[in-house]
Design an enzyme around this catalytic site. Structure first.
Site, PDB file in Angstrom:
ATOM      1  N   ASP A  26       0.845  -1.193   0.000  1.00  0.00           N
ATOM      2  CA  ASP A  26       0.000   0.000   0.000  1.00  0.00           C
ATOM      3  C   ASP A  26       0.885   1.249   0.000  1.00  0.00           C
ATOM      4  O   ASP A  26       1.685   1.446   0.921  1.00  0.00           O
ATOM      5  CB  ASP A  26      -0.892  -0.022   1.251  1.00  0.00           C
ATOM      6  CG  ASP A  26      -2.048   0.957   1.162  1.00  0.00           C
ATOM      7  OD1 ASP A  26      -2.202   1.614   0.124  1.00  0.00           O
ATOM      8  OD2 ASP A  26      -2.815   1.050   2.137  1.00  0.00           O
ATOM      9  N   ASP A  27       0.787   2.066  -1.052  1.00  0.00           N
ATOM     10  CA  ASP A  27       1.562   3.319  -1.144  1.00  0.00           C
ATOM     11  C   ASP A  27       3.076   3.066  -1.228  1.00  0.00           C
ATOM     12  O   ASP A  27       3.864   3.882  -0.753  1.00  0.00           O
ATOM     13  CB  ASP A  27       1.295   4.221   0.068  1.00  0.00           C
ATOM     14  CG  ASP A  27      -0.069   4.879   0.034  1.00  0.00           C
ATOM     15  OD1 ASP A  27      -0.958   4.369  -0.666  1.00  0.00           O
ATOM     16  OD2 ASP A  27      -0.254   5.893   0.723  1.00  0.00           O
ATOM     17  N   HIS A  75     -10.996  -1.396   1.139  1.00  0.00           N
ATOM     18  CA  HIS A  75     -11.141   0.006   0.713  1.00  0.00           C
ATOM     19  C   HIS A  75     -11.938   0.157  -0.584  1.00  0.00           C
ATOM     20  O   HIS A  75     -11.669   1.050  -1.388  1.00  0.00           O
ATOM     21  CB  HIS A  75      -9.760   0.667   0.560  1.00  0.00           C
ATOM     22  CG  HIS A  75      -9.817   2.157   0.789  1.00  0.00           C
ATOM     23  ND1 HIS A  75      -8.761   3.000   0.504  1.00  0.00           N
ATOM     24  CD2 HIS A  75     -10.810   2.952   1.271  1.00  0.00           C
ATOM     25  CE1 HIS A  75      -9.083   4.240   0.806  1.00  0.00           C
ATOM     26  NE2 HIS A  75     -10.331   4.235   1.276  1.00  0.00           N
ATOM     27  N   LYS A 128       2.174   9.621  -5.505  1.00  0.00           N
ATOM     28  CA  LYS A 128       0.782   9.296  -5.226  1.00  0.00           C
ATOM     29  C   LYS A 128      -0.136  10.484  -5.513  1.00  0.00           C
ATOM     30  O   LYS A 128       0.199  11.632  -5.224  1.00  0.00           O
ATOM     31  CB  LYS A 128       0.646   8.883  -3.762  1.00  0.00           C
ATOM     32  CG  LYS A 128      -0.782   8.609  -3.311  1.00  0.00           C
ATOM     33  CD  LYS A 128      -0.833   8.231  -1.842  1.00  0.00           C
ATOM     34  CE  LYS A 128      -2.259   7.994  -1.374  1.00  0.00           C
ATOM     35  NZ  LYS A 128      -2.334   7.600   0.049  1.00  0.00           N
ATOM     36  N   LYS A 144      -6.210  -5.176   3.516  1.00  0.00           N
ATOM     37  CA  LYS A 144      -6.983  -3.973   3.190  1.00  0.00           C
ATOM     38  C   LYS A 144      -7.972  -4.228   2.061  1.00  0.00           C
ATOM     39  O   LYS A 144      -7.648  -4.904   1.082  1.00  0.00           O
ATOM     40  CB  LYS A 144      -6.012  -2.862   2.791  1.00  0.00           C
ATOM     41  CG  LYS A 144      -6.665  -1.610   2.204  1.00  0.00           C
ATOM     42  CD  LYS A 144      -5.628  -0.546   1.918  1.00  0.00           C
ATOM     43  CE  LYS A 144      -6.238   0.640   1.173  1.00  0.00           C
ATOM     44  NZ  LYS A 144      -5.302   1.765   1.051  1.00  0.00           N
ATOM     45  N   HIS A 178       1.409   2.229   4.231  1.00  0.00           N
ATOM     46  CA  HIS A 178       0.581   3.427   4.344  1.00  0.00           C
ATOM     47  C   HIS A 178       0.807   4.072   5.712  1.00  0.00           C
ATOM     48  O   HIS A 178       1.017   3.390   6.709  1.00  0.00           O
ATOM     49  CB  HIS A 178      -0.893   3.042   4.189  1.00  0.00           C
ATOM     50  CG  HIS A 178      -1.795   4.173   3.829  1.00  0.00           C
ATOM     51  ND1 HIS A 178      -2.085   5.203   4.694  1.00  0.00           N
ATOM     52  CD2 HIS A 178      -2.498   4.439   2.693  1.00  0.00           C
ATOM     53  CE1 HIS A 178      -2.913   6.049   4.115  1.00  0.00           C
ATOM     54  NE2 HIS A 178      -3.183   5.602   2.894  1.00  0.00           N
ATOM     55  N   CYS A 230      -5.624   4.762  -4.014  1.00  0.00           N
ATOM     56  CA  CYS A 230      -5.973   3.392  -3.623  1.00  0.00           C
ATOM     57  C   CYS A 230      -7.241   2.840  -4.273  1.00  0.00           C
ATOM     58  O   CYS A 230      -7.191   1.825  -4.989  1.00  0.00           O
ATOM     59  CB  CYS A 230      -6.131   3.311  -2.110  1.00  0.00           C
ATOM     60  SG  CYS A 230      -4.696   3.884  -1.171  1.00  0.00           S
ATOM     61  N   ASP A 234      -0.203  -0.784  -5.011  1.00  0.00           N
ATOM     62  CA  ASP A 234      -1.404  -0.230  -5.659  1.00  0.00           C
ATOM     63  C   ASP A 234      -1.112   1.052  -6.430  1.00  0.00           C
ATOM     64  O   ASP A 234      -1.839   1.409  -7.347  1.00  0.00           O
ATOM     65  CB  ASP A 234      -2.544  -0.025  -4.653  1.00  0.00           C
ATOM     66  CG  ASP A 234      -2.155   0.836  -3.463  1.00  0.00           C
ATOM     67  OD1 ASP A 234      -0.973   1.208  -3.323  1.00  0.00           O
ATOM     68  OD2 ASP A 234      -3.049   1.130  -2.633  1.00  0.00           O
ATOM     69  N   HIS A 235      -0.022   1.741  -6.069  1.00  0.00           N
ATOM     70  CA  HIS A 235       0.402   2.960  -6.779  1.00  0.00           C
ATOM     71  C   HIS A 235       1.717   3.418  -6.176  1.00  0.00           C
ATOM     72  O   HIS A 235       2.300   2.726  -5.341  1.00  0.00           O
ATOM     73  CB  HIS A 235      -0.657   4.071  -6.707  1.00  0.00           C
ATOM     74  CG  HIS A 235      -1.140   4.348  -5.324  1.00  0.00           C
ATOM     75  ND1 HIS A 235      -0.374   5.003  -4.384  1.00  0.00           N
ATOM     76  CD2 HIS A 235      -2.300   4.030  -4.696  1.00  0.00           C
ATOM     77  CE1 HIS A 235      -1.045   5.093  -3.257  1.00  0.00           C
ATOM     78  NE2 HIS A 235      -2.218   4.493  -3.410  1.00  0.00           N
TER      79      HIS A 235
END
Length: 592
Positions: A42-43, A143, A374, A141, A297, A82, A349-350
């Site tokens: 994540d991130d 989301h 991001k 996660k 994150h 996300c 995810d990014h």
């Protein structure tokens, strides 16, 4: 006609022959189809991984995965935040097609108690593989929304989208979960509530003074109601942080809340314990397991074993803990004898968040040589992500691919590997990666990839195969702040529209094959193919737009506002508190 399992056996032998591997070294597929393990950070910045060039953060397990498998160097997310990125990953479709975007700046699902989310008519790879007999699980996660009309209809829940088992956060880790200084929404809401309180308090005092001095006539009702409103606003502003923690920072197992709010120091061992349990329960049948890490994150929750151990502060600590978790998961496959029968995939995810900084401390990731990060719809730093596949005996170890690929490609790849069929009743933007991974195809099936920011098209890349060039056209870019900076510092994140973006006419043109950092803008004077590229990309955009159909935007105001009747609560609302996890002593955080 051969039975499907025999067909898989023949595929394994043929693949082995193509790769120069003896048939005996290929995985025996006669007993079933491959297990599929998908790992998503994540991130996570692509520049924070050893195999992608980092020399100071220790990621030995991710690096080992790359050494034993295939590494993609031009792997991109379908969005730079996300929710839309994850929707595209699960469905193989640009998030605009499913309505998993906004038009007003909300960007992601804002509350667990909001009604927006992944629509029930969307088809995920989990849904297809479940129908093909796979055990399907998601740990970590989500989301992508939870409820539509009531607090327990679970219309957007992972189980409604093809996962047999879910354990994790239906929302997302965030700074507000621990009342951190880097706040996603608490600080802004406190400020708005405080301003409203001051207005109502001033109104109440003014009306009271008017009544006492006989300057106004009428009843005391306006005074009473304005006073009550001021008191309620003041109390809410004092407790909004606590309310957010209970509303969004909790764990669920399937449809049951198990911990509200979360006890963060035991979350990591609980997640690992759940992964181990899922694998052991399903090791005798094909399974699809999506491990969606809460790392890295903000607020970078890290166990004591890893705090202070890296040279990059809390972010480095959290990254190294995630790598350790990944190693433990791979060890589980080894322990259960599943390594050779499991396709493993790792990504993010990014890109990393550049604006996640406080004073002299950087709490977001590093995106290496790539510009931006991001929330920036078009710049490479926001969308370029790691992509690593491992399947011993099938995929060649140590292979590196420099062709443009997308997170959306995972959808058709795993669907077809699992014996399913890619849906024909909708546009699927992903492409099967297996020929590229095996080396039987030299080029990606993607000629064009669109890069959206919310529902606005910011950029397009064109893979000109005959010339070996990779062009990138930017129609809109964020205006960095302060001037000359490489991000939108002081604003939380860069917007997609409004007066803080720049619209380019003519568009900006870069040659990523020679300038991956997007540092040198090409013009008609410096690039003879400038007009040809612009015309070709413009036609591709027109053709792409003809494939779009209008759908409700799930992340706009109506679907992204907190609704108390949708709020999940393990007690009687608003007393949302429970702890059904107990002590995860079977897997202590300090286990090595």
């Amino acid at each position: 006609m051969l039975p499907r399992d025999h067909c898989w056996s023949w595929l394994a032998v043929m693949v082995g022959m193509l790769l120069g591997v003896r048939p005996s070294a290929c995985r025996d597929l006669s007993g079933g189809r491959p297990n599929i393990l998908l790992l998503m950070a994540d991130d996570f910045g692509i520049g924070d991984i050893g195999c992608y060039g980092n020399k100071s953060i220790r990621t030995p397990n991710i690096d080992r995965l790359a050494e034993d498998g295939v590494m993609l160097t031009q792997h991109v997310a379908a969005a730079s935040v996300c929710t839309p990125s994850r929707a595209a990953f699960l469905t193989g479709r640009y998030p605009l097609r499913s309505g998993m975007v906004s038009s007003n700046g909300y960007r992601v699902v804002q509350w667990t108690g909001a009604s927006g989310g992944l629509p029930t008519n969307e088809t995920t790879f989990a849904k297809i593989l479940k129908d093909r007999g796979y055990a399907t699980g998601l740990i970590g996660k989500w989301h992508l929304g939870l409820n539509c009309d009531s607090s327990n209809d679970h219309c957007h829940h992972p189980i409604s989208h093809g996962f047999d088992h879910f354990y994790g956060m239906p929302f997302s880790m965030m700074g507000d979960c621990i009342h951190w200084e880097l706040s996603e929404k608490r600080v802004g809401m406190e400020h708005k509530l405080h301003v409203c309180f001051q207005i109502m308090a001033f109104a109440a005092l003014t009306l009271t003074a008017g009544k006492l001095t006989h300057l106004t006539s009428g009843s005391w009702t306006p005074v009473i109601w304005s006073t009550i409103a001021a008191i309620l606003l003041f109390v809410t502003s004092c407790f909004i942080g606590v309310l957010i923690v209970h509303a969004d920072c909790f764990l669920m197992r399937n449809h049951t809340i198990t911990e509200q709010p979360m006890h963060f120091q035991r979350t990591t061992p609980l997640v690992l314990k759940e992964v181990l349990s899922f694998v052991q329960r399903n090791k005798h049948r094909p399974f699809l397991l999506f491990v969606s890490f809460l790392h890295v994150h903000t607020p970078l929750i890290t166990t004591e074993m890893f705090r202070g151990k890296s040279v990059h502060g809390l972010y480095g600590d959290n990254t190294e803990e995630m790598d350790w978790m990944l190693g433990k998961i791979l060890d589980t496959l080894d322990m259960e004898g599943l390594t050779n029968s499991t396709l493993v995939y790792f990504t993010s995810d990014h890109g990393g968040s550049l604006e996640a900084q406080l004073r002299n401390n950087q709490y977001g990731g590093w995106n290496g040589i790539y510009k931006g990060g991001k929330a920036m719809g078009g710049w490479e730093g926001g969308i370029r992500v790691p992509g690593i596949f491992r399947w011993p005996g099938v995929l060649p170890a140590g292979r590196v691919i420099h062709e443009p690929t997308s997170l959306m490609d995972v959808f058709p790849t795993v669907v077809q590997l699992g014996g399913g069929e890619v849906p024909q009743d909708r546009v699927i933007d992903g492409r099967d990666l297996l020929p590229l991974l095996l080396g039987t195809a030299q080029h990606s099936d993607h000629e064009f990839l669109m890069h959206y920011c919310e529902n606005f098209l910011h950029a397009v890349r064109w893979h000109q195969r005959d010339g070996g060039r990779l062009w990138k056209v930017h129609y809109t870019t964020p205006v960095f702040h302060p001037e000359g900076a490489g991000a939108c510092y002081g604003r939380g994140f860069c917007p997609c529209s409004g007066d803080q973006v720049a619209h380019h006419d003519p568009p900006l043109l870069f040659d990523l094959s020679r300038d991956p950092s997007e540092a040198h803008v090409l013009t008609p004077d410096t690039e003879p193919l400038f007009h040809q590229v612009m015309d070709t990309v413009a036609r591709a955009v027109d053709e792409h737009r003809q494939t779009l159909s209008p759908v409700p935007l799930q992340l706009d105001t109506q679907g992204n506002t907190w609704k108390p009747w949708l709020q999940p609560c393990c007690g009687r609302f608003p007393l949302c508190w429970c702890d059904r996890e107990g002590d995860p002593a079977s897997l202590p955080a300090g286990e090595s």
